[in-house]
Design a protein around this motif. Structure first.
Motif, PDB file in Angstrom:
ATOM      1  N   ARG A   1      22.133  32.536  -4.221  1.00 13.35           N
ATOM      2  CA  ARG A   1      22.952  31.328  -4.012  1.00 13.35           C
ATOM      3  C   ARG A   1      22.513  30.172  -4.911  1.00 13.35           C
ATOM      4  N   THR A   2      21.225  29.891  -4.935  1.00 15.33           N
ATOM      5  CA  THR A   2      20.728  28.745  -5.714  1.00 15.33           C
ATOM      6  C   THR A   2      21.013  28.927  -7.201  1.00 15.33           C
ATOM      7  N   VAL A   3      20.757  30.137  -7.708  1.00 14.48           N
ATOM      8  CA  VAL A   3      20.979  30.431  -9.132  1.00 14.48           C
ATOM      9  C   VAL A   3      22.455  30.251  -9.482  1.00 14.48           C
ATOM     10  N   LEU A   4      23.329  30.810  -8.661  1.00 14.28           N
ATOM     11  CA  LEU A   4      24.771  30.715  -8.929  1.00 14.28           C
ATOM     12  C   LEU A   4      25.247  29.261  -8.847  1.00 14.28           C
ATOM     13  N   GLN A   5      24.740  28.524  -7.851  1.00 12.29           N
ATOM     14  CA  GLN A   5      25.164  27.127  -7.689  1.00 12.29           C
ATOM     15  C   GLN A   5      24.745  26.286  -8.893  1.00 12.29           C
ATOM     16  N   HIS A   6      23.533  26.536  -9.393  1.00 10.35           N
ATOM     17  CA  HIS A   6      23.062  25.811 -10.593  1.00 10.35           C
ATOM     18  C   HIS A   6      23.986  26.085 -11.775  1.00 10.35           C
ATOM     19  N   ARG A   7      24.352  27.356 -11.961  1.00 14.37           N
ATOM     20  CA  ARG A   7      25.234  27.710 -13.079  1.00 14.37           C
ATOM     21  C   ARG A   7      26.588  27.013 -12.940  1.00 14.37           C
TER      22      ARG A   7
END
Length: 384
Positions: free
Chosen positions: A244-250
């Protein structure tokens, strides 16, 4: 399958079965609930061994089965609880690799037939992949019959040493939640689109845990490609997970037209409001999202992997896994071609109607049980 009806009724000696469920995906949990309901209605005694939260979510006790809470763990205490639950079973049916491994441990030293259904394929890299192969081999060899929910899972079970591997007739699971609101579907759809921020733009929907094998990195790459469209489609991803965090950052860094909305209990309504459903996974057997999309007459774009081509036939647009350009291109073409979308809706409804029913699923399972327990003591005493 005339011999199947001999199970109804069983007379003085009902068949005693134990269904073992591990963590339980949505598909396997819904399947076990459907199976427990159908078996109990036909006079079979059913005990479902599953974590307490699975019974709360799927209500095995409410369909005529006895529920025994067994944690997902393979520690000695959990295996002991499972062993006790299987003490007087004529047959044990485990769903998924981890549940099957626990069942193998619990049945150690006993001559009780074990049926295993492989609903999905576990993913692992490096040393863990080797361990996974060993576990699969142990389970495949211990089972009297392995049922695979897609042809490639049946092939995989045979490669791992299964004596008898067959394709399972798995019915479409009941909707994740029955619609609580009745009324005009267009009005409900408009309400869902308004809530998501897609009243005047195309709505694209993906559903599933935010895990590496789901292919969401490719989906975000595709979203970057279709940013030039007017209006810009909104991609909504429902699910939770470690990425979730990785995708949200992108999404934030690249200004992508994507919303992560977490776990939802109104997937059926949200999906029905979408213009397209997207399934970019590395592997699927019988994807719940694919089945829901075709049932809901929502055009589906999916990766041509695992059991998906077999499941959807020509009723969906298939693209190679990991190919963002191909995925973006198909989405753009479909959004510009309402006639093609309508054709996919019609084909999807026809394909969904061809899938096995819950009754057909229960009949197949009963015929397997019948084969494996025909020499059971007293088993024939109550048969007609």
């Amino acid at each position: 399958m005339s011999h199947v009806s001999s199970h109804s009724p069983h007379g003085p000696s009902p068949l005693r079965t134990v269904q073992v469920l591990g963590g339980g995906s949505a598909g396997s949990s819904a399947h076990v609930r459907s199976l427990a309901s159908g078996l109990a209605a036909r006079g079979v005694r059913v005990t479902v061994c599953a974590p307490a939260e699975a019974d709360r979510a799927y209500g095995f006790s409410g369909v005529g089965a006895q529920h025994v809470p067994v944690p997902r763990s393979s520690d000695p205490a959990s295996v002991g609880v499972l062993r006790a639950a299987c003490a007087d079973a004529d047959l044990v049916h485990a769903h998924g690799l981890h549940a099957a491994l626990r069942a193998v441990l619990a049945l150690s030293g006993r001559r009780v037939p074990l049926v295993v259904t492989w609903h999905t394929s576990a993913h692992a890299e490096g040393a863990r992949a080797h361990l996974l192969r060993l576990l699969e081999r142990r389970v495949a060899k211990a089972a009297a019959v392995v049922l695979g929910t897609s042809s490639d899972l049946v092939d995989r079970a045979r490669r791992r040493g299964a004596r008898d591997a067959r394709l399972a007739a798995v019915a479409f699971p009941a909707p994740r939640t029955p619609p609580v609101e009745h009324g005009d579907p267009d009005r409900l759809g408009h309400k869902a689109r308004a809530e998501l921020g897609a009243t005047d733009r195309p709505l694209l929907m993906a559903v599933g845990s935010l895990d590496p094998h789901r292919g969401y990195d490719t989906l975000l790459d595709a979203a970057r490609v279709w940013r030039h469209l007017d209006p810009v489609p909104l991609l909504v991803i429902a699910g939770e997970g470690p990425l979730r965090t990785v995708l949200q950052h992108r999404i934030e860094d690249e200004g992508l037209p994507v919303r992560l909305i977490g776990r939802r209990d109104d997937i059926t309504e949200l999906l029905a409001a979408a213009d397209l459903a997207l399934l970019p996974s590395r592997w699927e057997s019988r994807s719940v999202l694919a089945q829901e999309a075709l049932h809901a007459r929502v055009p589906l774009v999916a990766t041509a992997v695992g059991g998906t081509p077999e499941l959807v036939g020509d009723a969906a647009e298939l693209v190679p896994y990991g190919d963002a350009e191909a995925l973006a291109g198909v989405v753009e073409r479909l959004l510009a071609d309402p006639e093609r979308r309508e054709l996919l809706k019609e084909k999807g409804a026809r394909q969904a109607a061809s899938w096995p029913t819950e009754d057909e699923n229960v009949a197949q399972i009963l015929s397997v049980y019948d084969e494996l327990t025909q020499h059971r003591p007293l088993a024939k005493a109550g048969r007609t």
